[in-house]
Enzyme design. Structure first.
Site, mmCIF file in Angstrom:
data_model
loop_
_atom_site.group_PDB
_atom_site.id
_atom_site.type_symbol
_atom_site.label_atom_id
_atom_site.label_comp_id
_atom_site.label_asym_id
_atom_site.label_seq_id
_atom_site.Cartn_x
_atom_site.Cartn_y
_atom_site.Cartn_z
ATOM 1 N N SER A 108 -32.146 -58.496 -1.539
ATOM 2 C CA SER A 108 -32.996 -57.697 -0.183
ATOM 3 C C SER A 108 -34.306 -57.586 -0.948
ATOM 4 O O SER A 108 -34.218 -56.588 -1.712
ATOM 5 C CB SER A 108 -32.286 -56.561 0.115
ATOM 6 O OG SER A 108 -30.985 -56.932 1.032
ATOM 7 N N HIS A 150 -34.015 -62.027 3.346
ATOM 8 C CA HIS A 150 -33.606 -63.015 2.673
ATOM 9 C C HIS A 150 -34.042 -64.449 3.180
ATOM 10 O O HIS A 150 -33.760 -64.565 4.252
ATOM 11 C CB HIS A 150 -32.084 -62.880 2.586
ATOM 12 C CG HIS A 150 -31.416 -61.762 2.021
ATOM 13 N ND1 HIS A 150 -30.674 -62.045 0.911
ATOM 14 C CD2 HIS A 150 -31.306 -60.561 2.583
ATOM 15 C CE1 HIS A 150 -30.206 -60.592 0.566
ATOM 16 N NE2 HIS A 150 -30.827 -59.775 1.457
ATOM 17 N N HIS A 159 -23.630 -62.778 1.795
ATOM 18 C CA HIS A 159 -22.596 -61.601 1.765
ATOM 19 C C HIS A 159 -21.387 -61.778 2.540
ATOM 20 O O HIS A 159 -21.296 -62.667 3.463
ATOM 21 C CB HIS A 159 -23.361 -60.480 2.157
ATOM 22 C CG HIS A 159 -24.824 -60.247 1.962
ATOM 23 N ND1 HIS A 159 -25.735 -60.833 2.031
ATOM 24 C CD2 HIS A 159 -25.058 -59.292 0.688
ATOM 25 C CE1 HIS A 159 -26.945 -60.338 1.537
ATOM 26 N NE2 HIS A 159 -26.590 -59.466 0.773
ATOM 27 N N TYR A 172 -20.420 -59.521 4.517
ATOM 28 C CA TYR A 172 -20.473 -58.914 5.669
ATOM 29 C C TYR A 172 -20.985 -59.825 6.783
ATOM 30 O O TYR A 172 -21.037 -59.508 7.869
ATOM 31 C CB TYR A 172 -21.103 -57.608 5.661
ATOM 32 C CG TYR A 172 -22.573 -57.509 5.196
ATOM 33 C CD1 TYR A 172 -23.518 -58.287 5.810
ATOM 34 C CD2 TYR A 172 -22.887 -57.277 3.952
ATOM 35 C CE1 TYR A 172 -24.908 -58.271 5.681
ATOM 36 C CE2 TYR A 172 -24.084 -57.233 3.413
ATOM 37 C CZ TYR A 172 -25.028 -57.805 4.028
ATOM 38 O OH TYR A 172 -26.422 -57.846 3.640
ATOM 39 N N GLU A 173 -21.503 -60.721 6.509
ATOM 40 C CA GLU A 173 -22.037 -61.926 7.262
ATOM 41 C C GLU A 173 -20.967 -62.890 7.629
ATOM 42 O O GLU A 173 -21.174 -63.682 8.528
ATOM 43 C CB GLU A 173 -23.103 -62.799 6.636
ATOM 44 C CG GLU A 173 -24.260 -62.015 6.149
ATOM 45 C CD GLU A 173 -25.159 -62.834 5.253
ATOM 46 O OE1 GLU A 173 -26.161 -63.479 5.685
ATOM 47 O OE2 GLU A 173 -25.096 -62.787 3.863
ATOM 48 N N ALA A 176 -30.424 -54.419 -3.878
ATOM 49 C CA ALA A 176 -30.925 -53.256 -3.480
ATOM 50 C C ALA A 176 -29.745 -52.482 -3.489
ATOM 51 O O ALA A 176 -28.596 -52.890 -3.067
ATOM 52 C CB ALA A 176 -31.445 -53.342 -2.337
ATOM 53 N N MET A 235 -23.551 -53.776 -1.496
ATOM 54 C CA MET A 235 -22.899 -54.720 -0.622
ATOM 55 C C MET A 235 -22.835 -56.093 -1.271
ATOM 56 O O MET A 235 -22.715 -56.988 -0.515
ATOM 57 C CB MET A 235 -23.253 -54.754 0.568
ATOM 58 C CG MET A 235 -23.025 -53.302 1.411
ATOM 59 S SD MET A 235 -23.909 -53.324 2.844
ATOM 60 C CE MET A 235 -24.157 -51.532 3.435
ATOM 61 N N SER A 236 -23.102 -56.111 -2.612
ATOM 62 C CA SER A 236 -23.290 -57.613 -3.175
ATOM 63 C C SER A 236 -22.914 -57.630 -4.757
ATOM 64 O O SER A 236 -22.044 -56.715 -4.975
ATOM 65 C CB SER A 236 -24.601 -58.179 -2.893
ATOM 66 O OG SER A 236 -25.812 -57.289 -3.651
ATOM 67 N N ASN A 257 -32.580 -45.835 -1.911
ATOM 68 C CA ASN A 257 -32.313 -44.611 -1.162
ATOM 69 C C ASN A 257 -31.344 -43.989 -1.912
ATOM 70 O O ASN A 257 -30.750 -44.257 -2.654
ATOM 71 C CB ASN A 257 -31.755 -45.080 0.283
ATOM 72 C CG ASN A 257 -30.434 -46.130 0.245
ATOM 73 O OD1 ASN A 257 -30.810 -47.316 0.031
ATOM 74 N ND2 ASN A 257 -29.483 -45.399 0.378
ATOM 75 N N HIS A 273 -31.731 -49.830 6.974
ATOM 76 C CA HIS A 273 -32.094 -50.992 6.371
ATOM 77 C C HIS A 273 -33.608 -51.194 6.344
ATOM 78 O O HIS A 273 -34.383 -51.819 5.284
ATOM 79 C CB HIS A 273 -31.821 -52.156 6.997
ATOM 80 C CG HIS A 273 -31.863 -53.808 6.428
ATOM 81 N ND1 HIS A 273 -31.357 -53.911 5.130
ATOM 82 C CD2 HIS A 273 -32.674 -54.727 6.685
ATOM 83 C CE1 HIS A 273 -32.017 -55.148 4.737
ATOM 84 N NE2 HIS A 273 -32.455 -55.703 5.636
HETATM 85 N N1 HPA Z 1 -25.271 -48.437 0.326
HETATM 86 C C1 HPA Z 1 -25.122 -49.796 0.143
HETATM 87 N N2 HPA Z 1 -25.804 -50.891 0.101
HETATM 88 C C2 HPA Z 1 -27.052 -50.433 0.103
HETATM 89 C C3 HPA Z 1 -27.450 -49.099 0.121
HETATM 90 C C4 HPA Z 1 -26.600 -48.051 0.288
HETATM 91 O O1 HPA Z 1 -27.025 -46.728 0.190
HETATM 92 N N3 HPA Z 1 -28.732 -49.250 -0.079
HETATM 93 C C5 HPA Z 1 -29.178 -50.443 -0.381
HETATM 94 N N4 HPA Z 1 -28.014 -51.261 -0.232
#
Ligand code: HPA
Length: 269
Positions: free
Chosen positions: A30, A61, A83, A85-86, A113, A209-210, A233, A244
């Site tokens: 990302s 992406h 991913h 989740y897609e 990320a 998530m990857s 974050n 996001h």
């Molecule tokens: N959690 C999961 N995936 C992420 C996060 C998070 O806090 N930040 C960026 N990708």
């Protein structure tokens, strides 16, 4: 057509397009895909034009495969990954890694990320190890013996030589680089504060998530692996709310350090 036949067909297609003998694969997460724009003598293909390849749907992406020269190395870069989740199958998520192996890559650099558990936004973190909390594995199903064994050893997944090089390079160019354990979930919902407290107890330093699926397949096929997380974050419960847009904003802020770091590592690997 079997998975192996598809992998071979796609590798042959990419070779015909001129993507010959890449040394290293780059998987750009990302907001980090811009690095691919710095590849010289580039051959660029839209994912939609590559047989058996998935489609990218997340903002940030791009969905392009870029081959060429970066920091003196022949690289094959995924500008945008797939991913779970897609709605992608494990096969689609990890298919590019299999193809990188067949084309001759020695190793992969996998970036993402991630939310920080301890580490704060703006941190760059070398992945020392991972915890698979996705609930699945891309290695489930018939084993592809041509790539690796049924029960791959995961004791030394994140290649020590690559990690040491990353730290040496970061020190040399004056970029702060931390190291920690990445915990992979399926998403797409961000974690609850209770989940993050649990993950902290389990020893996770970052959550995302990857990466875990691609790394499982890379490790299975004996590829060397460097993983770099951009912490965007504080994970849930450690800051007011998550979104996001913030993830994309923080990657924008650290991407110049990120790009310099990856290029300098590439030059020295
Ligand atoms: N959690 C999961 N995936 C992420 C996060 C998070 O806090 N930040 C960026 N990708």
């Amino acid at each position: 057509m079997t998975l192996l036949e598809k992998i071979k067909e796609t590798a042959a297609f990419l070779q015909e397009e001129g993507m010959i003998e890449p040394e290293l694969g780059l998987i750009l997460g990302s907001g980090l895909g811009e690095l691919a724009e710095e590849i010289d003598n580039a051959i660029i293909l839209d994912y939609a034009d590559i047989p058996h390849w998935g489609k990218s749907t997340v903002s940030g992406h791009a969905g392009k495969l870029v081959y060429g020269d970066l920091a003196g190395r022949k690289v094959l870069a995924l500008q945008g990954r797939f991913h779970f989740y897609e709605g992608n199958s494990t096969e689609i998520v990890t298919f590019p890694v299999r193809v990188m192996k067949v084309l001759g890559c020695e190793g992969v650099i996998v970036t993402n990320a991630a939310g920080g558990i301890g580490f704060g936004p703006g941190t760059l973190m070398v992945i020392s190890d991972h915890i698979n909390m996705t609930g699945t594995s891309p290695l489930i199903g018939a084993n592809l013996d041509e790539f690796g064994p049924r029960f791959p050893d995961m004791s030394k997944t994140y290649t020590l030589e690559y990690r040491e090089k990353a730290h040496q390079v970061a020190e040399k160019i004056g970029i702060k680089l931390d190291e920690g354990v990445y915990l992979g979930v399926s998403g797409p919902a961000y974690e609850t504060p209770a989940e993050i407290r649990a993950f902290k107890t389990l020893g996770a330093d970052a959550v995302g998530m990857s990466t875990v699926p691609e790394v499982l397949v890379a490790a299975h096929s004996g590829l060397k692996i460097l993983g770099i997380s951009c912490i965007t974050n504080h994970a849930a419960g450690f800051q007011e709310e998550l979104n996001h847009e913030e993830v994309v904003k923080v990657t924008q802020r650290i991407k110049s350090d990120f790009k310099i770091l990856i290029k300098t590592i590439l030059a020295e690997l």
